[in-house]
Write an enzyme that holds these catalytic residues in place. Sequence first.
Site, PDB file in Angstrom:
ATOM      1  CG  ASP A  20      -1.803   1.155   1.299  1.00 59.85           C
ATOM      2  OD1 ASP A  20      -2.522   1.526   0.163  1.00 59.85           O
ATOM      3  OD2 ASP A  20      -2.198   1.623   2.314  1.00 59.85           O
ATOM      4  CG  HIS A  23      -6.888   0.562  -6.263  1.00 60.11           C
ATOM      5  ND1 HIS A  23      -7.930   1.345  -5.946  1.00 60.11           N
ATOM      6  CD2 HIS A  23      -5.677   1.060  -5.536  1.00 60.11           C
ATOM      7  CE1 HIS A  23      -7.605   2.313  -4.866  1.00 60.11           C
ATOM      8  NE2 HIS A  23      -6.182   2.023  -4.929  1.00 60.11           N
TER       9      HIS A  23
END
Length: 307
Positions: free
Chosen positions: A146, A219
């Site tokens: 992330d 994404h």
Amino acid sequence: MTVCYQSGVVAPASSDALFITLNVKAGQRDQLRAALSDAYQRVASVCESYADNAPYSVIAVGSDFWDTLFSERPRELTRFPELATDNYTMPATPADLFLHLRSNRRDVTFEMGKAAMQALGGICEVVEEVSGFRYLDNRDLTGFVDGTENPEGAHRVEVAVVGDEDHAFAGGSYIHVQRYIHDIAKWEKQPLKAQEDTYGRTKHDNIEYPSAEKPLSAHTKRASLKDEQGRSLELLRHSMPYGTTTQNGLVFVSYCRTPHNFTEILRSMMGQVESAAGTTDKVLQFTQAVTGAAFFAPSCEWFESLA
């Protein structure tokens, strides 16, 4: 112009964090200015005492609450952009205050939270308190790294901190906070290639797909936008996993010198920009946003002026 932004705005990632949202109790508004100053000083004292453990803090005021306390408003401060499609909702759940406290030791973060609540606890009620943690090598609980697109070095300040464009609030930062609940059981039923296509990058070695190979729903495609001049719409993300073995997810937190970038990225994830052609971010099939709030984190000088 030299400004002092709060310590947690651009500091490096931590291994532990507390995300606390608060509402001011009825009849306590007049006491809040002094309480905010006290909380700021108390937390700063804890940070000084445990400096070897990289403690950082941010205290921010909610977009919907700001005008009840202060006459002058940050130029771009707006409420959280609640969005919806036929199948998905990004809810707005405004709160009056936000505390983002973090360090590399759980007990130090706890001490920071205790210090803040010694000042604020009598006049505020906790809406939500979530403890975040670093998972493996900075991965989300889906197993993917992330924050790979975060700005680095001095560019973090350029992205996250308000400058001369709003002189009265220089040194501040616009914050958006969402808590997501992951459906890990559903996610883990997906084959590895389907998971990687969902993100647009490889899972284990974190290599981003070439742009031409990314599905429109990936994404990394939906969350990476450019403006009309071809410049990236950047955010400084301080997101962290949270949870137990039975419920878990991600606390998404972004800092920026303008709320525009977050709003456009959220609209893109929901398929509400021209480049998305109605295609939503496939990640949203495996996680549900349950909160959404906008805040402004004023400069150090702003807190000092309260005293």
